[in-house]
Design an enzyme around this catalytic site. Structure first.
Site, PDB file in Angstrom:
ATOM      1  CG  ASP A 104      32.865  38.847  43.466  1.00 19.91           C
ATOM      2  OD1 ASP A 104      33.859  38.816  42.695  1.00 19.91           O
ATOM      3  OD2 ASP A 104      31.874  38.113  43.310  1.00 19.91           O
ATOM      4  CB  SER A 125      32.350  40.107  39.461  1.00 18.21           C
ATOM      5  OG  SER A 125      33.392  39.177  39.392  1.00 18.21           O
TER       6      SER A 125
END
Ligand code: MG
Length: 454
Positions: free
Chosen positions: A239, A94
């Site tokens: 992401d 992430s």
């Protein structure tokens, strides 16, 4: 849960996250999931391919075929799962720095696994119980080239394209070298926007900026908005499941303010929205004004997803939910945080009036944070005991789902032990700095007094 945290498992590559570990996660997931096919996806990190290979190998070894989607935003992987009705292993860390990577597991309904499901997989990893296949029954890998295109097409079909196109918007975009680089520029062009980009080449070294879309990392985007006279700036994390905005003057809009603005636009009376216990007073005020219910969960997206599914079972409508970090759910579209979709929903608002006006009602809020360090478990216990007593005697609505949150109507205070440091944190928010400071200091004093008495 020992191995999986509130957003999967993440670590520094080669130290706390190794291919051996990812291989075991994949073998366990392939054993527990009742499926003969699993998707694998990753973000742009330099170590992504290595972990994809480990995960593919693990899945194949327990007889599962693999659809390798390549580099895609997490919401594109989730869409693939839902459409194909197969689960996925997503390799991403992430917004973390480039030396990190991680594993996220998604079910065949396109929703991140619940805590219970993760615990089952964890049991298999810890007990090393895997359904290892015979030599003539192992899985094979096929490469899927269309996941990003299909994802973009579906986004386009679910947005008010005409309204956005008619507004002739200029949009500055900073995908932060992440997976969003492969989708968001084309998506925004196809919405009819003039698109200017920075940090938009996929690169796992993140050379232009750090991956987390927080104000200090968005100076390039602010400059791009000013230089191109853009109507709005959009930033993603690695992401691309989050979106943070910059207004037409080149000022970053806090994620709390954009969440409140989107909630105000899309909530109706009687709806429910879900956020975490550190939710801003902005969303509390919006819900009060609209006549919607606000439900709070422990911090972390997995907890929000679990609660939204429960609310669905109770027949509630949850059109918007999310946290103030740019991760917003539009559950009636899909129960995932989708950076491109969040951006497009905000553009629907920007098509009508300037970004700064949209968030103007959510600017005058003040936050105070006090950190109280402790040197022993006794001190921690004394502080938590004091927090419980303080919560009980306060003239406020308490919420104890994750620490102690006290809602005073116009302001709130939250006392919560840090998950990573020997500190108890006291947060407060109000419409004036004095109010926020007063609440934070009062709660902190109660905790300090308890330690002094030891
Ligand atoms: Mg993310």
């Amino acid at each position: 849960m020992k191995l999986f945290g509130s957003s999967g498992t993440r670590g520094v590559v080669g130290e706390s996250l190794t291919p051996e570990f990812v291989l075991r996660v994949a073998k366990a997931a392939g054993t527990v999931w009742n499926t003969d096919r699993v998707a694998i996806a990753r973000d742009t990190r330099t170590t992504g391919e290595m972990f994809v290979n480990a995960a593919s190998s693990g899945l194949a070894s327990v007889g599962v075929d693999v659809d390798d989607l390549g580099v895609v935003p997490t919401p594109a992987a989730v869409r693939y799962c839902e459409t194909e009705e197969i689960p996925a292993v997503v390799i991403t860390a992430s917004h973390n720095p480039p030396e990190f990577n991680g594993v996220k597991l998604v079910g065949d309904d396109g929703v991140e696994l619940s805590i219970e499901q993760l615990e089952r997989i964890e049991d298999h990893i810890l007990a090393e119980e895997f359904d290892v296949s015979r030599w003539d029954d192992v899985g094979s890998v096929q490469h899927i080239e269309t996941a990003n295109d299909d994802y973009r097409e579906e986004l386009l079909a679910n947005i008010d394209r005409d309204a956005i196109a008619e507004a002739n918007l200029t949009v500055a975009l900073d995908p932060g070298h992440g997976a969003g680089s492969l989708v968001s520029p084309d998506f925004l062009r196809e919405l009819g926007c003039e698109v200017r980009t920075v940090n938009a080449q996929p690169d796992g070294h993140f050379p232009g900026r750090e991956s987390e879309p927080v104000p200090e990392n968005l100076r390039d985007l602010e400059r791009l908005v000013r230089a191109t006279d853009a109507d709005v700036g959009i930033a993603h994390d690695g992401d691309a499941d989050r979106a943070i905005f910059v207004d037409e003057h080149g000022e970053v809009i806090s994620g709390e303010a954009s969440l409140a603005a989107l909630a105000a636009a899309f909530l109706e009376p009687g709806d429910v929205t879900v956020s975490a216990v550190n939710v801003s007073q902005r969303l509390v005020d919006v819900c009060e004004e609209v006549g919607a219910d606000l439900e709070l969960t422990p911090i972390g997206a997995t907890n929000l997803i679990t609660r939204i599914r429960e609310l669905w079972r109770e027949g509630e409508n949850v059109p918007v939910a999310g946290e103030g970090n740019g991760g917003i759910f539009f559950p009636n579209y899909r129960l995932v945080r989708d950076g491109a979709y969040i951006a497009a929903k905000f553009l629907e608002l920007v098509a009508e009036r300037p970004a700064s006006e949209i968030v103007a009602p959510y600017q005058d809020y003040y936050n105070v944070r006090i950190n109280l360090s402790y040197d022993s478990d006794d001190e921690l216990e004394a502080m938590l005991h004091a927090a419980a007593e303080y919560a009980e005697s306060a003239d406020a609505t308490p919420n104890t789902i994750d620490g102690y949150r006290l809602d005073y109507g116009d302001a709130w205070v939250l006392v919560r032990p840090s998950g990573t440091e020997p500190k108890v944190r006291v947060y407060a928010e109000g419409h004036t700095e004095e109010r926020a400071t007063e609440l934070a200091e009062e709660a902190a004093d109660a905790l300090r007094a308890a330690v002094d008495e030891l």
